[in-house]
Design a protein around this motif. Sequence first.
Motif, PDB file in Angstrom:
ATOM      1  N   ALA A   1       0.836  -1.200   0.000  1.00 58.38           N
ATOM      2  CA  ALA A   1       0.000   0.000   0.000  1.00 58.38           C
ATOM      3  C   ALA A   1       0.867   1.244   0.000  1.00 58.38           C
ATOM      4  CB  ALA A   1      -0.909  -0.002   1.228  1.00 58.38           C
ATOM      5  N   LEU A   2       2.016   1.146   0.661  1.00 57.95           N
ATOM      6  CA  LEU A   2       2.809   2.335   0.964  1.00 57.95           C
ATOM      7  C   LEU A   2       4.210   1.877   1.331  1.00 57.95           C
ATOM      8  CD1 LEU A   2       2.152   5.440   1.607  1.00 57.95           C
ATOM      9  CD2 LEU A   2       2.212   4.732   3.995  1.00 57.95           C
ATOM     10  N   TRP A   3       5.194   2.720   1.068  1.00 60.83           N
ATOM     11  CA  TRP A   3       6.521   2.443   1.618  1.00 60.83           C
ATOM     12  C   TRP A   3       7.185   3.745   2.035  1.00 60.83           C
ATOM     13  CZ3 TRP A   3       8.472  -1.345   3.988  1.00 60.83           C
ATOM     14  CH2 TRP A   3       9.834  -1.297   4.356  1.00 60.83           C
ATOM     15  N   PRO A   4       7.697   3.830   3.271  1.00 62.53           N
ATOM     16  CA  PRO A   4       8.454   5.007   3.705  1.00 62.53           C
ATOM     17  C   PRO A   4       9.950   4.744   3.543  1.00 62.53           C
ATOM     18  CG  PRO A   4       7.684   3.735   5.610  1.00 62.53           C
ATOM     19  CD  PRO A   4       7.396   2.906   4.391  1.00 62.53           C
ATOM     20  N   PRO A   5      10.579   5.315   2.532  1.00 60.93           N
ATOM     21  CA  PRO A   5      11.991   4.998   2.264  1.00 60.93           C
ATOM     22  C   PRO A   5      12.948   5.549   3.320  1.00 60.93           C
ATOM     23  CG  PRO A   5      10.926   6.011   0.351  1.00 60.93           C
ATOM     24  CD  PRO A   5      10.019   6.205   1.513  1.00 60.93           C
ATOM     25  N   SER A   6      13.999   4.792   3.558  1.00 61.12           N
ATOM     26  CA  SER A   6      15.020   5.222   4.529  1.00 61.12           C
ATOM     27  C   SER A   6      16.310   5.645   3.847  1.00 61.12           C
ATOM     28  CB  SER A   6      15.300   4.094   5.521  1.00 61.12           C
ATOM     29  OG  SER A   6      15.757   2.931   4.844  1.00 61.12           O
TER      30      SER A   6
ATOM     31  N   GLY B   1      14.994   9.957  -0.468  1.00 61.17           N
ATOM     32  CA  GLY B   1      13.790   9.552  -1.194  1.00 61.17           C
ATOM     33  C   GLY B   1      12.599  10.417  -0.810  1.00 61.17           C
ATOM     34  N   ALA B   2      11.447   9.938  -1.183  1.00 63.82           N
ATOM     35  CA  ALA B   2      10.203  10.619  -0.821  1.00 63.82           C
ATOM     36  C   ALA B   2       9.877  10.338   0.641  1.00 63.82           C
ATOM     37  CB  ALA B   2       9.071  10.123  -1.713  1.00 63.82           C
ATOM     38  N   HIS B   3       8.947  11.108   1.204  1.00 64.77           N
ATOM     39  CA  HIS B   3       8.445  10.780   2.553  1.00 64.77           C
ATOM     40  C   HIS B   3       7.890   9.365   2.537  1.00 64.77           C
ATOM     41  CE1 HIS B   3       5.945  10.587   6.090  1.00 64.77           C
ATOM     42  NE2 HIS B   3       4.870  10.483   5.337  1.00 64.77           N
ATOM     43  N   THR B   4       6.957   9.134   1.617  1.00 63.58           N
ATOM     44  CA  THR B   4       6.509   7.776   1.320  1.00 63.58           C
ATOM     45  C   THR B   4       6.312   7.711  -0.185  1.00 63.58           C
ATOM     46  OG1 THR B   4       4.122   8.140   1.355  1.00 63.58           O
ATOM     47  CG2 THR B   4       5.180   7.689   3.481  1.00 63.58           C
ATOM     48  N   THR B   5       6.001   6.517  -0.639  1.00 64.55           N
ATOM     49  CA  THR B   5       5.784   6.341  -2.068  1.00 64.55           C
ATOM     50  C   THR B   5       4.605   7.160  -2.581  1.00 64.55           C
ATOM     51  OG1 THR B   5       4.694   4.329  -1.339  1.00 64.55           O
ATOM     52  CG2 THR B   5       6.862   4.088  -2.360  1.00 64.55           C
ATOM     53  N   SER B   6       3.845   7.778  -1.677  1.00 62.71           N
ATOM     54  CA  SER B   6       2.690   8.552  -2.133  1.00 62.71           C
ATOM     55  C   SER B   6       3.041  10.014  -2.412  1.00 62.71           C
ATOM     56  CB  SER B   6       1.565   8.469  -1.096  1.00 62.71           C
ATOM     57  OG  SER B   6       1.980   9.073   0.095  1.00 62.71           O
ATOM     58  N   ASP B   7       4.296  10.415  -2.199  1.00 62.09           N
ATOM     59  CA  ASP B   7       4.551  11.838  -2.411  1.00 62.09           C
ATOM     60  C   ASP B   7       5.592  12.090  -3.502  1.00 62.09           C
ATOM     61  OD1 ASP B   7       6.643  13.990  -1.320  1.00 62.09           O
ATOM     62  OD2 ASP B   7       7.027  12.179  -0.160  1.00 62.09           O
TER      63      ASP B   7
END
Lengths: 378, 327
Positions: free
Chosen positions: A72-77, A276-282
């Motif tokens: 659904a989502l991934w928050p990259p590190s 990266g992005a905050h999460t894959t949604s941004d």
Amino acid sequence: MPSSAPEAPPEEQMVQLLTAEGTFQPSASAEAYLPYVEKLADEDHQRFYRDMVVVRRFDSEAANLQRNGQLALWPPSSGQEAAQVGSGHAAKPQDHIFPSYREHAVAMIRGVDLLRLIEMMRGNSHGGWNPSEHGNFHLYSVVIGTQTLHATGYAMAMQLDGATNTANPDTDEAVLVYFGDGASSQGDVSEALVFAASYQSPQVFFLQNNHWAISVPVTRQSRTPLYRRADGFGMPGVRVDGNDVLASYAVTAKLLDDARAGQGPALVEALTYRVGAHTTSDDPSKYRTASELESWIARDPIARMRTWLEGRGASAAFFAGVEDEAADFAADIRRRTVALGPPPTAKMFDHVYAEPHPMMAEQSAWLSAYEASFVSGE
Amino acid sequence: MSETTVLPMARALNAGLRQALIDDPKVLLMGEDIGPLGGVFRVTEGLQAEFGDLRVRDTPLAESGIVGTAIGMAMRGYRPVIEIQFDGFIFPAFDQITTQLAKMRNRHEGQMTMPIVIRVPYGGHIGAIEHHQESPEAYFAHTPGLRLVSPSTPNDAYWMIQEAIRSNDPVLFFEPKSRYWPKGEVNFESSAAGLHQARVVQTGDDVTVVGHGAMVSVLLQAAKVAATEGTSIEVIDLRSLSPIDYGPILASVQKTGRLVVAQEAPGSVSIGSEIAATVAERAFYALQAPVLRVSGFDVPFPPAKLETLYLPDADRILEAVDRSLAY
């Protein structure tokens, strides 16, 4: 230093051991922490490097899985590996770690199967591991800053148990809690700092300042360098180069040892960058410049560690082996992710209450009968 | 101690907390001014002197901090009992209660328990300023993962606080502050009912009235007046607001066919609304009149000089009883 980071006065220079170019050149402010880094052996350095590379590869695989519709989502590190790997290795086995939701490297170091993080972001669980069976690594916390209070209460309970400050650093316990520059504005974080200072609980507040809270720069959160807030709460505050794995390790290890020895809590501000992005949604290109991003990529934590290790004689075979290991790790995650089925229905009802509850019994029975009615009535 | 003693609720709670501290070394009390002062209502009076300032802890003045740190302590096996000073002061802790405390066990898939009790002095009738007389229970009854109870008598207070502390689930313990000082008999030998059981306080045949906390004494007063007019009222004390014990309520409605639900809180989306909906679903054919709610108005709790107009009294209960009987 990018313009978006509030500047520290010269006498409070951030602690740095490895320069961006990969030279070991301790800052004047690093002196107190040198004994910790001097104790590290070559295999420790190589482990730090390996962990950073593996978790970056894992992180990019997870982002790809999200693009493939598997999550659904991934928050990259990506970009924050040194802050996380250094501080994660600084904690001792008996310590408890309270993460935010981006500490994938720390989870790996503490022995959490990273598929558990994938399950969360896929919609199969809300976490679901038992911290005491997973390196005392507590669940990810999604409501920003809430975990800082849980960490503080946990550290207060260590004091009540007599599990800390017994002059035995090999068993005395402490807490390491992660949060970010955005979280620093939350009331809960201020309250956690107040409680920790008031009760002198054994813990380190590890603030990864990655400069962006989704689309809002750290300057919107704070007019003062964040580590200096510690002074107002009555505890030491240290700014460290969060892209320097050795400095992140040494500073955290010392402050955790100070905490377990009864010297109370401390705040670390690790200056790093969310590449990266905050999460894959941004979409970070909407709010930050390419030149800012490039300036931070030039300070990459993995590249500088590689340069330093190469200078110390690490072999090409070592680096190739790490690359292979990272590729295998990512492939294994991908294989196991696509094999994940849906979670059991019982997960919805079985764990809401510890004691029997009439609504849980009634509603789970109703749902079972309802579902069964479609099967039998076809 | 003799088998029964006459005590006010505040003292019964004090005795119950004291017993819990004696019974289990993992029990500890946290809150604002609960130490040397004994709490603003003196419920914890003397407990810090007896059990020390680690087990009876004055905290910094921060409700979210109190609940959040209690969660951390519970994670390590402690059983914190929190005092929120007044009903209207629980909201700074709303996030920690609803997004964290209530969901923590579920998030851990059963591998973590949260045996935390949050004591909340609540309700009106004390002539206090804003934020000191509210009835916020519906916010929390709406949240899965929490349990809510409210004693109406000193005896229930003594037993229910100990049962709440023994529960492995988080319990919000709503203390009707206007009932802190009236005295009642406390039986120190045995509890009258389980933590989540409703109780028929007075049997009757014509109309069932249901309420909790301070409202129970108002219902009994109304029943007494009604009896002089030839109307027989059955009074039920909910005791538990989440889960609600529907057995005695449905049994009573089967008998009387009429139900009035009373509460100090605003009526919209309230405990009373939930009971009315459930009784309509489960006892529709037994009802001879719609379920009626008697509630506070859907306005902020008014300045105290208006509270007698806001709070349901025996006359407002009787007005609803009359409307029910007129159907």
